[in-house]
Design a protein around this motif. Structure first.
Motif, PDB file in Angstrom:
ATOM      1  N   GLU A   1       8.311  -6.365 -10.210  1.00 10.40           N
ATOM      2  CA  GLU A   1       7.203  -6.357 -11.180  1.00 10.40           C
ATOM      3  C   GLU A   1       6.569  -7.741 -11.296  1.00 10.40           C
ATOM      4  OE1 GLU A   1       8.263  -2.837 -14.396  1.00 10.40           O
ATOM      5  OE2 GLU A   1       9.301  -4.760 -14.574  1.00 10.40           O
TER       6      GLU A   1
ATOM      7  N   GLU B   1       3.714  -0.936  -8.666  1.00 11.57           N
ATOM      8  CA  GLU B   1       3.918  -0.041  -9.806  1.00 11.57           C
ATOM      9  C   GLU B   1       5.266   0.643  -9.618  1.00 11.57           C
ATOM     10  OE1 GLU B   1       2.005   4.022 -11.806  1.00 11.57           O
ATOM     11  OE2 GLU B   1       0.943   2.939 -10.220  1.00 11.57           O
TER      12      GLU B   1
ATOM     13  N   VAL C   1       7.879   3.541 -10.071  1.00 12.33           N
ATOM     14  CA  VAL C   1       7.816   4.988 -10.347  1.00 12.33           C
ATOM     15  C   VAL C   1       9.193   5.572 -10.632  1.00 12.33           C
ATOM     16  CG1 VAL C   1       5.743   5.277  -8.941  1.00 12.33           C
ATOM     17  CG2 VAL C   1       7.976   5.617  -7.893  1.00 12.33           C
TER      18      VAL C   1
ATOM     19  N   PHE D   1       8.957   2.268  -5.830  1.00 12.72           N
ATOM     20  CA  PHE D   1       7.771   1.520  -6.224  1.00 12.72           C
ATOM     21  C   PHE D   1       6.666   1.711  -5.192  1.00 12.72           C
ATOM     22  CE2 PHE D   1      10.765  -0.962  -3.833  1.00 12.72           C
ATOM     23  CZ  PHE D   1      10.038  -1.764  -2.975  1.00 12.72           C
TER      24      PHE D   1
ATOM     25  N   LYS E   1       0.019  -1.263  -6.103  1.00 15.18           N
ATOM     26  CA  LYS E   1      -1.087  -0.981  -7.020  1.00 15.18           C
ATOM     27  C   LYS E   1      -2.401  -0.864  -6.258  1.00 15.18           C
ATOM     28  CE  LYS E   1       0.926  -3.313 -11.045  1.00 15.18           C
ATOM     29  NZ  LYS E   1       0.788  -4.443 -12.006  1.00 15.18           N
TER      30      LYS E   1
END
Length: 516
Positions: free
Chosen positions: A359, A365, A367, A378, A381
């Motif tokens: 992050e 992002e 999930v 992940f 984005k």
């Protein structure tokens, strides 16, 4: 006079393996050779090829255990020659399996009396366990329908589209319709309400997943049980639930003991779990556990006596090794509740550390969910320039095996990377992976923009416009349609780009070093 042996056919036993002819001659690959070779040469040849495999502990795609204690390794090696099916010859091994079945049944809160034995069986994995559980549901449904004089030719199972492929195998092999609840963006597990809506009189069971393969999330078995109870009461049906706890069965009891997903729920009639995942045993063992004897039809159990005594058996295969059963028993008594809890807590904390590190890059992002299998799923984005498949491919150059895949229907436009955190994945490795992911992102940012290869129709454009859009993977125009470039053309374009890039770098360096 000094005598020396000149023959090239000297005794091979005195040669180094790498000084022998076996390392300079190709061996047959698809036909058995006519002659034998020395054992050390055979070992070296095979060992050398296996060096090209990935390292199991860096295989972050797999849920399967890749490390066990040396003491358990020795037990496994000592029992490799025991055929589990010879129960009369190896009664202690059979007893160890029965102990495992009972320990796991109690772990899953089976409603057993003080002296009541659990109903279950060891399998080669959750795939076989699911086949057996599915057959039990199908036979019970058929028996009830026959007793009522109703047709039995159209059974179905309701699942989410996120189920593992073994459910599709069961449906196809045993002629059961698979009714899948489609996924949606942001919700990647089976919706209990939609699942119950799909249940009809031909539904032999609803399969819930405790730990989705896609993002590790636990499905809401409690809500499914409550909704299905209401539907059964309204319709007069008795549709049951099977819980596929292949990944989560050895996690939830230790991290979230109050979570209701198991035999505490009345409609849960059977559960499968993989001993070779978070049961912490090498590949080759799974378990199928039933709520009670009534949930396993007697006609599915075979009795044999040609191995020395009457032996009940309910498996898809016959012969199999005993070593994984013994290894499972070792882990259960070695670790106990305390040890399993510590291992699962470590896995969960390392997953959270990795999640936070990803992050912080600002590029991903997440999930996956915090309550679930310890993994991090992940996606980018922004994947307009580079995608998740390129990240997975470049991580291989650092030794990491990280899968990239698309979600099932109706979320197939979502691409995800997934890192499974196992017992042997330490905080040090988590830190290293975050660092390597950051390096990969930086390297990708220096590459040319990914060529999409889209085909577009452009009419009335000038030659200058054609030259501009040619860089998007289109080449030439026929009747106003710009054609998609071939792979060779794309590779050539990238090659030319890199040649120019390197030449400019060298030119810039030379200019800096020039003394005026």
């Amino acid at each position: 006079m000094v005598l020396s042996k000149m023959s090239s056919q000297s005794d091979v036993s005195v040669h180094s393996t790498f000084a022998s002819r076996y390392v300079r001659e190709s061996l047959p690959r698809y036909r058995m050779p006519e002659t034998s070779i020395p054992k050390d040469a055979a070992f070296q040849i095979i060992n050398d090829e296996l060096m090209l495999d990935g390292r199991p502990r860096l295989n972050l795609a797999s849920f399967v255990t890749t490390w066990m204690e040396p003491e358990c390794d020795k037990l496994i090696m000592d029992s490799l020659n025991k055929n589990y099916v010879d129960m009369d010859e190896y009664p202690v091994t059979t007893e160890l399996q029965n102990r495992c079945v009972n320990m796991i049944a109690h772990l899953f809160n089976a409603p057993l009396g003080d002296s009541e034995a659990a109903v279950g069986v060891g399998t080669v994995g959750s795939s076989e366990a699911i086949m057996l559980a599915g057959l039990a549901f199908k036979r019970k449904w058929q028996n009830k329908r026959k007793a009522l004089g109703l047709p039995t030719d159209n059974p179905n199972i309701v699942t989410g589209a996120n189920v593992q492929v073994c459910w599709e195998k069961f449906a196809r092999y045993f002629e059961v319709e698979l009714k899948e609840v489609k996924l949606t963006e942001g919700y990647y597990v089976m919706d209990p309400e939609k699942a119950v809506e799909m249940v009809d009189e031909n539904t032999i069971c609803v399969a819930a997943i405790l730990g989705s393969t896609l993002n590790g999330e636990f499905e809401d078995v409690k809500k499914l049980n409550d909704l299905l109870t209401e539907k059964n009461r309204a319709t007069g049906w008795d549709t049951p639930i099977h819980v596929d706890a292949a990944s989560g069965g050895f996690i939830a009891p230790f991290l979230w003991p109050d979570l209701e997903w198991d035999f505490r729920l009345p409609l849960v009639k059977s559960i499968n779990v993989s001993g070779h995942k978070y049961g912490l045993v090498y590949a080759g063992v799974g378990w199928a556990i039933w709520r009670s004897k009534d949930d396993l039809p007697d006609e599915l159990i075979f009795h044999i006596n040609y191995l020395g005594a009457d032996q009940p058996t309910f498996t898809l295969n016959f012969s199999k090794g005993s070593s994984q059963i013994i290894a499972q028993y070792y882990q259960l008594i070695r670790l106990g509740h305390e040890g399993y809890r510590n291992v699962m807590e470590n896995c969960h904390e390392n997953a959270m550390f990795l999640k936070e590190g990803l992050e912080k890059t600002g590029r991903f992002e997440i999930v996956s969910k915090e309550i679930g299998v310890p993994l991090v799923a992940f996606s980018l984005k922004d994947n307009s320039q580079h995608d998740e498949f390129q990240i997975a491919e470049m991580l291989r150059t650092y030794g990491w095996i990280v899968p990239a895949y698309t979600m099932p229907a109706d979320a197939q436009h979502i691409t995800v990377l997934r890192v499974v955190i196992r017992e042997d994945f330490s905080r040090t490795l988590a830190e290293r992976l975050v660092l390597d992911v950051s390096k990969v992102l930086h390297e990708l940012d220096t590459l040319p923009v990914r060529l999409h290869g889209k085909v577009a129709v452009v009419e009335g454009e000038s030659a200058a416009a054609e030259a501009v859009i040619a860089g998007e993977g289109r080449s030439g125009a026929v009747n106003g349609t710009f054609l998609k470039k071939t792979e060779i053309e794309t590779q050539r374009e990238i090659m030319i780009y890199w040649k120019n890039f390197v030449a400019n770098k060298k030119k810039l360096k030379n200019n800096k070093n020039t003394i005026c």
